[in-house]
Design a protein around this motif. Structure first.
Motif, PDB file in Angstrom:
ATOM      1  N   TYR A 180       8.011 -10.815   0.867  1.00  0.00           N
ATOM      2  CA  TYR A 180       8.519 -11.815   1.817  1.00  0.00           C
ATOM      3  C   TYR A 180       8.436 -13.190   1.174  1.00  0.00           C
ATOM      4  CZ  TYR A 180       8.169  -8.128   5.291  1.00  0.00           C
ATOM      5  OH  TYR A 180       8.314  -6.948   5.974  1.00  0.00           O
ATOM      6  N   ASN A 181       9.473 -14.028   1.413  1.00  0.00           N
ATOM      7  CA  ASN A 181       9.416 -15.403   0.919  1.00  0.00           C
ATOM      8  C   ASN A 181       9.134 -16.366   2.085  1.00  0.00           C
ATOM      9  OD1 ASN A 181      11.873 -15.901   2.269  1.00  0.00           O
ATOM     10  ND2 ASN A 181      13.069 -15.229   0.493  1.00  0.00           N
ATOM     11  N   GLN A 182       9.067 -17.644   1.772  1.00  0.00           N
ATOM     12  CA  GLN A 182       8.672 -18.608   2.804  1.00  0.00           C
ATOM     13  C   GLN A 182       9.696 -18.692   3.939  1.00  0.00           C
ATOM     14  OE1 GLN A 182       5.580 -19.873   2.995  1.00  0.00           O
ATOM     15  NE2 GLN A 182       6.295 -20.441   5.049  1.00  0.00           N
ATOM     16  N   THR A 183      10.975 -18.516   3.608  1.00  0.00           N
ATOM     17  CA  THR A 183      11.996 -18.538   4.663  1.00  0.00           C
ATOM     18  C   THR A 183      11.751 -17.392   5.651  1.00  0.00           C
ATOM     19  OG1 THR A 183      13.494 -19.240   2.906  1.00  0.00           O
ATOM     20  CG2 THR A 183      14.489 -18.720   5.037  1.00  0.00           C
ATOM     21  N   ASP A 184      11.432 -16.230   5.107  1.00  0.00           N
ATOM     22  CA  ASP A 184      11.103 -15.089   5.975  1.00  0.00           C
ATOM     23  C   ASP A 184       9.939 -15.445   6.897  1.00  0.00           C
ATOM     24  OD1 ASP A 184      12.978 -13.464   4.671  1.00  0.00           O
ATOM     25  OD2 ASP A 184      11.504 -12.801   3.178  1.00  0.00           O
ATOM     26  N   LEU A 185       8.905 -16.013   6.295  1.00  0.00           N
ATOM     27  CA  LEU A 185       7.693 -16.297   7.059  1.00  0.00           C
ATOM     28  C   LEU A 185       7.922 -17.386   8.096  1.00  0.00           C
ATOM     29  CD1 LEU A 185       5.218 -16.048   4.068  1.00  0.00           C
ATOM     30  CD2 LEU A 185       5.514 -14.378   5.904  1.00  0.00           C
TER      31      LEU A 185
HETATM   32  C1  LIG Z   1      14.224 -14.873   1.157  1.00  0.00           C
HETATM   33  O1  LIG Z   1      14.365 -13.467   1.310  1.00  0.00           O
HETATM   34  C2  LIG Z   1      15.466 -13.087   2.105  1.00  0.00           C
HETATM   35  C3  LIG Z   1      15.406 -11.587   2.285  1.00  0.00           C
HETATM   36  O2  LIG Z   1      14.212 -11.217   2.917  1.00  0.00           O
HETATM   37  C4  LIG Z   1      16.753 -13.550   1.472  1.00  0.00           C
HETATM   38  O3  LIG Z   1      17.839 -13.208   2.287  1.00  0.00           O
HETATM   39  C5  LIG Z   1      16.709 -15.054   1.281  1.00  0.00           C
HETATM   40  O4  LIG Z   1      17.846 -15.464   0.581  1.00  0.00           O
HETATM   41  C6  LIG Z   1      15.460 -15.468   0.514  1.00  0.00           C
HETATM   42  N1  LIG Z   1      15.370 -16.927   0.504  1.00  0.00           N
HETATM   43  C7  LIG Z   1      15.001 -17.615  -0.567  1.00  0.00           C
HETATM   44  C8  LIG Z   1      14.968 -19.103  -0.408  1.00  0.00           C
HETATM   45  O5  LIG Z   1      14.699 -17.076  -1.614  1.00  0.00           O
END
Ligand SMILES: *[C@@H]1O[C@H](CO)[C@@H](O)[C@H](O)[C@H]1NC(C)=O
Ligand SMILES: *[C@@H]1O[C@H](CO)[C@@H](O)[C@H](O)[C@H]1NC(C)=O
Ligand SMILES: *[C@@H]1O[C@H](CO)[C@@H](O)[C@H](O)[C@H]1NC(C)=O
Length: 378
Positions: free
Chosen positions: A168-173
């Protein structure tokens, strides 16, 4: 067995959300069809009308059997019949005949129930993780567990590890909600003498754990369940639960004190996080209290008057009972005597002596629903 003398006289355990599961060998009852309760459809529509996350939100769940949807050890407890007979029709790791609170809250958020951590399969890609992950494990607590599962803090570390491994990345969180349930397994070996000290210790630890979900995992909305009125669990109310709907008020008083302190801790945490983030207080704060005590109490009262069936009028009468003896609650030592399952779990409030049925959870969910809207304003 020798431990028994140390337990409270009324029930063997002060509270315990797990116990009866060890007493569920296969039973001979017919596997009759139970339709999905109609209220589920209604709440689904409500959720769709109101939720603003459009299915993008992820739900991360930490806690015990009240929210576990499949982490418990295989071939044991919730993975054995008659668990799961209403939904999905076979045991699914849920400590109920069907859905548990997690399923209803996910539904409210407009997402599928998040996958259980133990069910994640390597190499299956992002799809299985899309709705979040459920780390909750039956029988666990904040400082101790009565099963082999990880305590609350260790469950939080499991997600921390997934984040470090970039699942999971920060956007997900940023688009996530956490749900935290600690329903009383820590109290299993408590006695009236040391219960106050234990409560203080538990709240202190839970406060630390909750802070980690915000500071370390960086989840912006955290729903904290207060404890249920544990004195109203059939296990705690004792054999009289079979005939009356009288709760054990001594146990409920202990829970009330616990909840009071937990609310104060959450209040402190909200102050802390608002100042740190320099944010307006308007959004109701990071931490949202879900008053399971009130919701259970309301649902139990409602149940008495609106169940429409004399036989199921007493909400404290569990659907699953030991086939032999007066004590209705299984402890796993019924020597193969087996369990009895009521004809209509969809009319019962409690499934076993410690856990609501799907019907019970649906009633609790409806009582909690108004609080859930606080999860929207991020
Ligand atoms: C974060 O992960 C999501 C998938 O879970 C992806 O769609 C999104 O582009 C990613 N965002 C970044 C800033 O990496
Ligand atoms: C089932 O789980 C409980 C709690 O972890 C454990 O005490 C018990 O030994 C387990 N039973 C079996 C048959 O493995
Ligand atoms: C409370 O007392 C009981 C019995 O003396 C003991 O087994 C238990 O470990 C104690 N619990 C705590 C938290 O001190």
């Amino acid at each position: 067995m020798e431990k028994r003398q140390r337990f409270l006289p009324v029930s063997f355990f002060l509270f315990s959300t797990l116990v009866v599961l060890f007493a569920c060998p296969a039973i001979g009852a017919a596997d009759d069809h139970h339709p999905v309760i109609p209220t589920t459809a209604r709440t689904k529509r409500d959720a769709r009308e109101h939720h603003r996350h459009n299915g993008r939100v992820k739900l991360f769940v930490f806690g015990d059997s009240y929210v576990d949807t499949g982490n418990f050890e295989p071939n044991n407890g919730s993975w054995l019949p008659p668990f799961g007979r209403t939904f999905p029709g076979v045991p699914s790791g849920r400590f109920s005949d069907g859905r548990v609170l997690t399923d209803y809250i996910a539904d409210f958020l407009g997402i599928r129930t998040p996958i259980a951590y133990q069910q994640i399969k390597a190499g299956d890609g992002g799809e299985q993780l899309k709705s979040g992950v459920n780390f909750a494990y039956g029988g666990t607590g904040v400082v101790s567990a009565i099963s082999k599962g990880p305590v609350l803090g260790d469950q939080i570390s499991q997600l921390g590890q997934m984040i470090r491994h970039r699942f999971y990345n920060q956007t997900d969180l940023d688009n996530s909600v956490a749900l935290v349930a600690a329903s009383g397994n820590d109290y299993k070996y408590a006695t009236l003498k040391n219960v106050t000290a234990l409560t203080r210790k538990l709240i202190k630890q839970q406060k630390t754990d909750l802070r980690r979900i915000h500071d370390e995992l960086r989840i912006p909305k955290i729903a904290v369940l207060l404890m249920e009125p544990a004195g109203c669990l059939p296990h705690s109310a004792g054999p009289s639960a079979m005939h009356s709907s009288k709760c054990n008020e001594a146990h409920n008083a202990i829970v009330s004190n616990h909840n009071q302190l937990l609310k104060q801790a959450v209040h402190d945490l909200n102050k802390e996080t608002t100042t740190n983030n320099n944010k307006k207080k308007k959004n109701g704060g990071t931490f949202v209290i879900l008053d399971l005590f009130q919701a259970f109490s309301n649902a139990l009262e409602e149940h008495k008057y609106h169940t429409g069936s004399l036989r199921y009028k007493n909400p404290l009468k569990p659907c699953v009972t030991l086939a032999r003896g007066k004590w209705p609650c299984g402890l796993g030592n019924d020597n193969g005597g087996g369990v009895r399952v009521c004809k209509h779990p969809e009319l019962a409030f409690f499934w076993d002596c410690n856990h609501p049925s799907q019907n019970g959870w649906n009633e609790v969910y409806l009582a909690l629903q108004h609080s859930l809207y606080q999860l929207y304003d991020a």
